[in-house]
Design a protein around this motif. Structure first.
Motif, PDB file in Angstrom:
ATOM      1  N   TRP A  22      14.479  -2.493   9.723  1.00 28.15           N
ATOM      2  CA  TRP A  22      13.977  -1.811   8.525  1.00 28.15           C
ATOM      3  C   TRP A  22      13.708  -2.816   7.412  1.00 28.15           C
ATOM      4  CZ3 TRP A  22      15.435  -1.407   3.428  1.00 28.15           C
ATOM      5  CH2 TRP A  22      14.748  -0.439   2.676  1.00 28.15           C
ATOM      6  N   TRP A  25      10.482  -4.514   8.003  1.00 29.57           N
ATOM      7  CA  TRP A  25       9.392  -3.573   7.700  1.00 29.57           C
ATOM      8  C   TRP A  25       9.169  -3.503   6.187  1.00 29.57           C
ATOM      9  CZ3 TRP A  25       9.901   0.816   4.692  1.00 29.57           C
ATOM     10  CH2 TRP A  25       8.785   1.674   4.655  1.00 29.57           C
ATOM     11  N   ALA A  26      10.269  -3.393   5.421  1.00 31.00           N
ATOM     12  CA  ALA A  26      10.174  -3.267   3.969  1.00 31.00           C
ATOM     13  C   ALA A  26       9.568  -4.524   3.343  1.00 31.00           C
ATOM     14  CB  ALA A  26      11.558  -2.994   3.377  1.00 31.00           C
ATOM     15  N   HIS A  29       5.867  -4.728   3.834  1.00 29.94           N
ATOM     16  CA  HIS A  29       5.123  -3.845   2.929  1.00 29.94           C
ATOM     17  C   HIS A  29       5.016  -4.460   1.522  1.00 29.94           C
ATOM     18  CE1 HIS A  29       5.061  -0.772   5.964  1.00 29.94           C
ATOM     19  NE2 HIS A  29       4.518   0.094   5.139  1.00 29.94           N
ATOM     20  N   LEU A  30       6.084  -5.065   1.036  1.00 27.50           N
ATOM     21  CA  LEU A  30       6.044  -5.681  -0.286  1.00 27.50           C
ATOM     22  C   LEU A  30       5.130  -6.901  -0.301  1.00 27.50           C
ATOM     23  CD1 LEU A  30       9.793  -5.455  -1.380  1.00 27.50           C
ATOM     24  CD2 LEU A  30       7.910  -3.939  -1.985  1.00 27.50           C
ATOM     25  N   ARG A  74       8.480  -6.288  -7.844  1.00 29.93           N
ATOM     26  CA  ARG A  74       8.348  -6.688  -6.438  1.00 29.93           C
ATOM     27  C   ARG A  74       9.343  -7.801  -6.101  1.00 29.93           C
ATOM     28  NH1 ARG A  74       2.880  -7.654  -6.012  1.00 29.93           N
ATOM     29  NH2 ARG A  74       3.207  -9.783  -6.720  1.00 29.93           N
ATOM     30  N   PHE A  77      12.918  -6.409  -5.784  1.00 30.88           N
ATOM     31  CA  PHE A  77      13.134  -5.706  -4.514  1.00 30.88           C
ATOM     32  C   PHE A  77      13.237  -6.701  -3.356  1.00 30.88           C
ATOM     33  CE2 PHE A  77      12.293  -1.703  -6.577  1.00 30.88           C
ATOM     34  CZ  PHE A  77      12.923  -0.768  -5.771  1.00 30.88           C
ATOM     35  N   LEU A  81      16.416  -7.118  -0.897  1.00 29.56           N
ATOM     36  CA  LEU A  81      16.256  -6.990   0.561  1.00 29.56           C
ATOM     37  C   LEU A  81      16.739  -8.240   1.285  1.00 29.56           C
ATOM     38  CD1 LEU A  81      12.736  -5.318   0.549  1.00 29.56           C
ATOM     39  CD2 LEU A  81      14.807  -4.282   1.505  1.00 29.56           C
ATOM     40  N   PRO A  88      17.776   1.439   3.799  1.00 31.63           N
ATOM     41  CA  PRO A  88      16.939   2.639   3.743  1.00 31.63           C
ATOM     42  C   PRO A  88      17.564   3.813   3.005  1.00 31.63           C
ATOM     43  CG  PRO A  88      17.820   2.310   5.956  1.00 31.63           C
ATOM     44  CD  PRO A  88      18.132   1.070   5.185  1.00 31.63           C
ATOM     45  N   PHE A 107       7.660   0.833  -6.154  1.00 31.72           N
ATOM     46  CA  PHE A 107       8.105   0.142  -4.943  1.00 31.72           C
ATOM     47  C   PHE A 107       9.193   0.933  -4.223  1.00 31.72           C
ATOM     48  CE2 PHE A 107       6.303  -3.589  -7.231  1.00 31.72           C
ATOM     49  CZ  PHE A 107       5.324  -3.883  -6.294  1.00 31.72           C
ATOM     50  N   LEU A 111       9.030   2.224  -0.279  1.00 31.33           N
ATOM     51  CA  LEU A 111      10.047   1.978   0.739  1.00 31.33           C
ATOM     52  C   LEU A 111      10.846   3.225   1.097  1.00 31.33           C
ATOM     53  CD1 LEU A 111      11.432  -1.471  -0.472  1.00 31.33           C
ATOM     54  CD2 LEU A 111       9.493  -0.985   1.027  1.00 31.33           C
TER      55      LEU A 111
END
Length: 370
Positions: A22, A25-26, A29-30, A74, A77, A81, A88, A107, A111
């Motif tokens: 996860w 994946w996050a 995306h960022l 951004r 985050f 992460l 999640p 953001f 997510l």
């Protein structure tokens, strides 16, 4: 001969943290958002009265969430992460004057994690609506100085994470490059007449922007100097001047910059100069900028422009050629019911009229009145 027995490997049960799949994946995306939105326009603004000085405004209001804080949110985050503290199910909480929270809510929605913004109840209604539109929850407090403690408490109560932009802004941003705002500015100036600006003028909210730019110009051994413009009531300027007790500051009436305390991300050693800007002067410059250029920006941009004009007149008077760069921090439509409303200004004793001739003279004649 004696034999020795090797020490056994100590194996432990792995700590439970966010699922790495996860997290990957996050982060993807960022980073994809960064690829889409990394650069913003750098406007060259003509100053009729300052022929020797080129003024540039980097328009951070063109980010998807409408402000400079899109970059910071951004980065915060990504910082959470990569440090393994956002998963999640994590409720993300922030103390904010509004714009950072708008971007963070964006953001968080991207997510799929809950987001809570702790803000003063004087925050503009437009910002509150933007946060809620992004799916965030707004927790309003009467005392702007209480936002930190309340945000920490809400995060602990929910088992979530307090992002703490005011402490983490300078460490979450890679100041050496990686498309930070400093690197972007200098890349965009590369073909200009004065590619290494004499001044970069910014306000300080967290202090992260001035820290990033101040570090970057030192890292590349550039002669650019960093000037921080500070509104009335902020603790930053008194602290920079050596006031041992700036915590007594009341805080700023210019949303987004100025704080009632010196934030951990503010690094005074990388700031070359500070200018105190009256609140009414910030609003006069904000209004003048829209009338002359069509750039409809918020009050902190007015603070930037007022300071930049002062420095431009100073350079012009000294016969010095060069460039000055500042920022369009956010969109003016976030403030129509507050700073854009005459009745609201009058209720707070903010009269822009005396400052308008100062701005006009600096812009048109290169002469600073006063």
């Amino acid at each position: 001969m004696s034999s020795t027995t090797p020490a056994p490997i100590i194996d432990t049960v792995p700590r439970t943290g966010p699922d790495r799949g996860w997290v990957s994946w996050a982060i993807r995306h960022l980073r994809a958002d960064a690829m889409r939105t990394s650069d913003t326009h750098l406007h060259k603004v003509h100053l009729p009265g300052c022929d020797r000085v080129d003024l540039y405004l980097k328009d951070e209001s063109t980010h998807p969430t409408g402000s400079l804080k899109h970059r910071l949110a951004r980065s915060l985050f990504l910082y959470g992460l990569c440090n393994g503290v956002i998963g999640p199910e994590t409720t993300v909480v922030e103390a904010s004057s509004g714009s950072t929270a708008v971007s963070e809510a964006h953001f968080a929605r991207m997510l799929g994690v809950p987001f809570v913004a702790v803000m003063a109840d004087s925050t503009s209604p437009e910002k509150i609506a933007l946060i809620e539109r992004e799916g965030g929850t707004c927790h309003l407090v009467a005392d702007a100085g209480a936002v930190y403690e309340v945000a920490q408490r809400l995060a602990e109560a929910s088992g979530g994470l307090y992002l703490d932009q005011f402490s983490n802004a300078e460490r979450a941003t890679d100041w050496r490059g990686n498309n930070n705002i400093a690197e972007s500015i200098f890349e965009q100036l590369a073909l200009e007449a004065h590619p290494v600006p004499t001044w970069v003028v910014v306000g300080a909210g967290t202090g992260g922007t001035s820290a990033t730019i101040g570090r970057y110009v030192r890292y590349l051994a550039l002669e650019t100097r960093v000037c921080v413009v500070d509104p009335e009531g902020s603790a930053f300027l008194p602290a920079w001047q050596g006031d041992a007790s700036p915590a007594a500051a009341r805080g700023s009436r210019i949303e987004g910059i100025g704080r009632p305390r010196v934030e951990p991300s503010f690094l005074p050693a990388v700031v070359d100069r500070m200018l105190g800007v009256p609140d009414a002067a910030s609003l006069a410059a904000m209004r003048f900028l829209r009338e002359r250029t069509g750039i409809h920006a918020g009050p902190s941009t007015g603070t930037n422009v007022y300071g930049a004009l002062f420095l431009a007149c100073e350079m012009e008077r000294a016969g010095e050629s060069g460039s000055i760069v500042s920022l369009v921090c956010d969109r003016g439509d976030r403030y129509e019911l507050t700073y854009g409303c005459e009745d609201w200004l009058l209720e707070r004793g903010l009269d822009v009229a005396p400052s308008l001739p100062v701005v006009e003279s600096a812009w048109d004649k290169g002469i600073w009145l006063g």
